[in-house]
Design an enzyme around this catalytic site. Structure first.
Site, PDB file in Angstrom:
ATOM      1  N   ARG A 241      81.297 -27.975 104.832  1.00  0.00           N
ATOM      2  CA  ARG A 241      80.186 -27.016 104.872  1.00  0.00           C
ATOM      3  C   ARG A 241      78.884 -27.761 104.599  1.00  0.00           C
ATOM      4  O   ARG A 241      78.576 -28.066 103.462  1.00  0.00           O
ATOM      5  CB  ARG A 241      80.407 -25.936 103.797  1.00  0.00           C
ATOM      6  CG  ARG A 241      79.457 -24.736 103.942  1.00  0.00           C
ATOM      7  CD  ARG A 241      79.417 -23.913 102.659  1.00  0.00           C
ATOM      8  NE  ARG A 241      78.522 -24.527 101.700  1.00  0.00           N
ATOM      9  CZ  ARG A 241      78.670 -24.462 100.379  1.00  0.00           C
ATOM     10  NH1 ARG A 241      79.683 -23.825  99.843  1.00  0.00           N
ATOM     11  NH2 ARG A 241      77.802 -25.065  99.574  1.00  0.00           N
TER      12      ARG A 241
ATOM     13  N   HIS B 259      75.878 -22.603 100.458  1.00  0.00           N
ATOM     14  CA  HIS B 259      76.814 -21.484 100.655  1.00  0.00           C
ATOM     15  C   HIS B 259      76.144 -20.357 101.437  1.00  0.00           C
ATOM     16  O   HIS B 259      76.675 -19.837 102.408  1.00  0.00           O
ATOM     17  CB  HIS B 259      77.309 -20.958  99.304  1.00  0.00           C
ATOM     18  CG  HIS B 259      77.920 -19.599  99.381  1.00  0.00           C
ATOM     19  ND1 HIS B 259      79.114 -19.369 100.038  1.00  0.00           N
ATOM     20  CD2 HIS B 259      77.499 -18.395  98.922  1.00  0.00           C
ATOM     21  CE1 HIS B 259      79.390 -18.072  99.958  1.00  0.00           C
ATOM     22  NE2 HIS B 259      78.434 -17.468  99.306  1.00  0.00           N
TER      23      HIS B 259
ATOM     24  N   TYR C 149      75.317 -29.249  92.941  1.00  0.00           N
ATOM     25  CA  TYR C 149      76.731 -29.587  92.741  1.00  0.00           C
ATOM     26  C   TYR C 149      77.293 -30.610  93.723  1.00  0.00           C
ATOM     27  O   TYR C 149      78.482 -30.880  93.712  1.00  0.00           O
ATOM     28  CB  TYR C 149      77.589 -28.311  92.737  1.00  0.00           C
ATOM     29  CG  TYR C 149      77.381 -27.367  93.921  1.00  0.00           C
ATOM     30  CD1 TYR C 149      78.020 -27.600  95.130  1.00  0.00           C
ATOM     31  CD2 TYR C 149      76.558 -26.248  93.806  1.00  0.00           C
ATOM     32  CE1 TYR C 149      77.844 -26.743  96.200  1.00  0.00           C
ATOM     33  CE2 TYR C 149      76.376 -25.375  94.875  1.00  0.00           C
ATOM     34  CZ  TYR C 149      77.016 -25.619  96.069  1.00  0.00           C
ATOM     35  OH  TYR C 149      76.835 -24.774  97.125  1.00  0.00           O
TER      36      TYR C 149
END
Lengths: 321, 353
Positions: free
Chosen positions: B257, B261, B270
């Protein structure tokens, strides 16, 4: 015409629909060869082996796969063995089954009937005795039916199966074999959303449904009051009109259900009475319900249930004014 | 007393085309030049749609937007293996799969602007509305497939989930029921390494997601999710098996990805930007373009034409989207039941007053 119990009437309705409509499929735990733990599906697997399916032991698996089947043209009737086990599948019921009509803007109906026995009073185990109907009343998009007699059980179940919307069909475990009545062999339907005036009266209105209705009838018969007794039959949607017309006439109301008191069906019914006929009231409405506690084990369950003694107390209270 | 090995297992990994667009001809699925071109055009359209959606969100022209950038091969390649009668179950990151099946671009923009009219699946597409709760959709795929098997209509059902979705009980139910009922279901796990911020290694201690299939007695395979030929080949074989009555398959599309998100997330918190760059170098569209150029199926002029056609389509969708009228408040009530209940009629009247 034969005299049937509720569990036999449920079986007769399922058999009728299996015979009539090839898209009807039953699925659940032990419902096949074993005929269900209460025998509600007894003999159906023998006649319809491909459409009466024993599933792996997962309530969430049953309901979530049933949802997919319903969208793809199967009139699926999953059984959850006890209503206390309805909460594993709840995400599917709430987010998909009840909501897909809205989410697809009417493209998909979800024509399924989730059958499950509910209620206390048969000395069953922990989590086998719940009355969780209020949990479903806020799950918008569902209908919910709770019969109190064999005749109603057959007619309401056939209607529920033919209804395009998802229906929770709560079967009163305590009444499964408690009473027998004449049930026509041929098919018939009872419309969803219509209450039944079991007995007409002028002093007060008693509203109940399911197993508790039987206690209410017994309680009323021990008093000299002329009570109008209403069996809701469908708890979503509630037949407000029948209740209001009755309360306008009697001015008094007692609502009886087994489910916990706070925010239960009785609370909603009283709210509707207040909105629509407050000034017809001669006394504050009463509710006789389960408590806001866990259902106690067998040794104490009769204290929890809205028994005749508690119902009579409330009948006297509303009649005192 | 006996102690012996009673079962051993293997998990296959499939890559047909490497990052330079070189293919292993012995593994190459049967696809005509026209089909390959169509796949490329669809991927380019999806990327253009995705980039535009992100920009529009930043400009305040739509609400929270979910990007799929970098997962085009995984979605276009798998959706491409379906026939019209087959069912597809998307989740919120399945935009490219939805577009491949013909879902109108404008409706996706509407959906992400809070307009529910963007959620109606057109009558000619067998597809559920995109699933929002993570993972719930997988057993729905199994159920759709079970229904097709009972009806004997020859359709299969395919659905998408993520690596996060495999942690849910629903993933187990989907594969277990599919195995027991031998239903013609294909569950595609787009393992994009992240469930918001939690890395794939923290979702499961399994070395691969594909191997989870074996516990259910069904085939599982891991494929290079950025290789559209591998994705198509694995999916097509699974679809063919399902249609032939041989049951379900789990496919793990190993991908990444690249976007946050959602447009409300900041992935810098992160993960490293180097990692994102490494994966950008494995871009699925670049890879197919290199293959097509090498093969002589595509040249610069044709490529430009494909890109400008995609831009045109997306701009047209945006233009139409921005002209859409406001939804009618009555819509809130209209679809709850097949027939409006007395209670809802009353509430609607209240709203109108």
């Amino acid at each position: 015409m034969a005299k049937l119990t509720i569990v036999q009437a449920v079986n007769a309705a399922l058999r009728n629909e299996l015979a009539k409509d090839k898209s009807v499929v039953l699925m659940g735990e032990d419902i096949g060869v074993n005929g269900g733990v209460f025998r509600a599906t007894d003999g159906l697997h023998a006649d319809y082996p491909d459409r009466v399916l024993d599933t792996p032991l997962s309530e969430a698996g049953i309901i979530s796969t049933a949802f997919g089947m319903a969208v793809n043209g199967i009139k699926v009737i999953p059984e959850i063995q006890f209503s206390g086990f309805m909460y594993g599948p709840m995400e599917h019921i709430y987010a998909h089954i009840a909501r897909t009509r809205t989410r697809s803007r009417g493209r998909f109906n979800v024509p399924m009937v989730i059958r499950t026995p509910y209620g206390a009073g048969i000395r069953a185990l922990d989590l086998h005795c719940e009355s969780g109907e209020a949990i479903f009343t806020q799950t918008t998009g569902l209908k919910m039916v709770i019969p109190s007699s064999p005749y109603d059980a057959k007619g309401l179940l056939i209607s529920a199966i033919r209804d395009p919307d998802p229906v929770i069909f709560y079967e009163p475990m305590r009444l499964y074999r408690a009473l027998k009545e004449e049930v026509p062999d041929e098919e018939y339907t009872i419309p969803l959303g219509e209450a039944n005036v079991v007995q007409e009266g002028s002093d007060l209105t008693v509203v109940s449904y399911g197993a508790a209705l039987r206690d209410a009838i017994k309680a009323v018969s021990q008093t000299g009051y002329s009570a109008e007794i209403i069996d809701l039959r469908t708890v979503i949607p509630i037949d407000t009109e029948t209740i209001i017309n009755s309360v306008k006439k009697t001015g008094r109301c007692v609502i009886v259900h087994e489910a916990p008191k706070s925010c239960g069906l009785a609370a909603e019914i009283i709210a509707r009475i207040n909105e629509k006929c407050f000034f017809n009231l001669k006394s504050p409405p009463e509710r006789v319900t389960g408590f806001d506690t866990a259902v106690p084990f067998a040794k104490l369950e009769n204290y929890y249930l809205p028994n005749e003694k508690r119902i009579i107390k409330s009948l006297n209270k509303v009649m005192a004014q | 007393m006996v102690k012996k090995v009673i079962k051993t297992f293997e998990i296959e990994y499939l890559q047909v085309m490497d990052t330079e667009g070189k293919v292993d001809e012995s593994l190459m699925p049967k696809l005509s030049d026209e089909q390959i071109t169509e796949m490329y055009e669809t991927m380019v359209l999806c990327r253009t749609f995705d980039d535009k959606g992100f920009n529009m969100q930043r400009q305040g022209r739509i609400g929270t937007f979910i990007q799929f950038k970098g997962q085009e091969a995984s979605q276009v390649g798998s959706a491409y293996a379906l026939e019209e009668k087959d069912w597809m179950v998307p989740m919120y990151r399945s935009g490219a799969a939805m577009i491949t099946r013909g879902f109108p671009l404008i409706m996706l923009y509407q959906y992400f602007s809070g307009d529910e009219r963007g959620m109606k699946v057109p009558d000619n597409i067998n597809m559920l509305p995109m699933a929002i709760p993570v993972g719930t959709q997988s057993p729905h795929v199994t159920g759709l497939a079970m229904a097709s098997k009972i009806k004997g209509d020859g359709a299969v059902a395919l659905g998408y989930t993520g690596d996060g979705g495999t942690s849910k009980g629903d993933f187990h139910d989907a594969l277990n029921f599919a195995g027991v009922f031998k239903s013609p279901a294909i569950i595609i796990c787009e393992n994009n390494q992240f469930a918001i911020s939690v890395h794939r290694k923290d979702q499961t201690h399994s070395e691969t997601i594909a191997q989870k299939a074996l516990a259910y007695g069904i085939p599982g395979i891991q494929v290079d999710g950025n290789d559209i030929f591998a994705v198509y080949k694995a999916t097509k074989e699974a679809v063919d098996r399902a249609r032939a009555g041989e049951g379900p398959t789990l496919i793990e599309n190993y991908t990444y990805r690249r976007p946050d998100h959602s447009t409300s997330d900041d992935a810098k918190k992160y993960r490293s930007e180097e990692e994102v760059k490494e994966w950008a170098a494995k871009d699925p569209i670049d890879r197919l373009r290199k293959y097509m150029m090498n093969k002589g199926i595509l040249d610069d002029a044709k490529n430009e034409e494909i890109i400008s056609k995609a831009k045109e389509k997306v701009e047209k969708a945006v233009e139409e989207y921005e002209k859409v009228s406001e939804p009618d408040p009555e819509d809130i009530f209209k679809y709850t039941y097949a027939e409006m209940t007395p209670n809802l009629k009353e509430q609607l009247e209240d709203l109108k007053d």
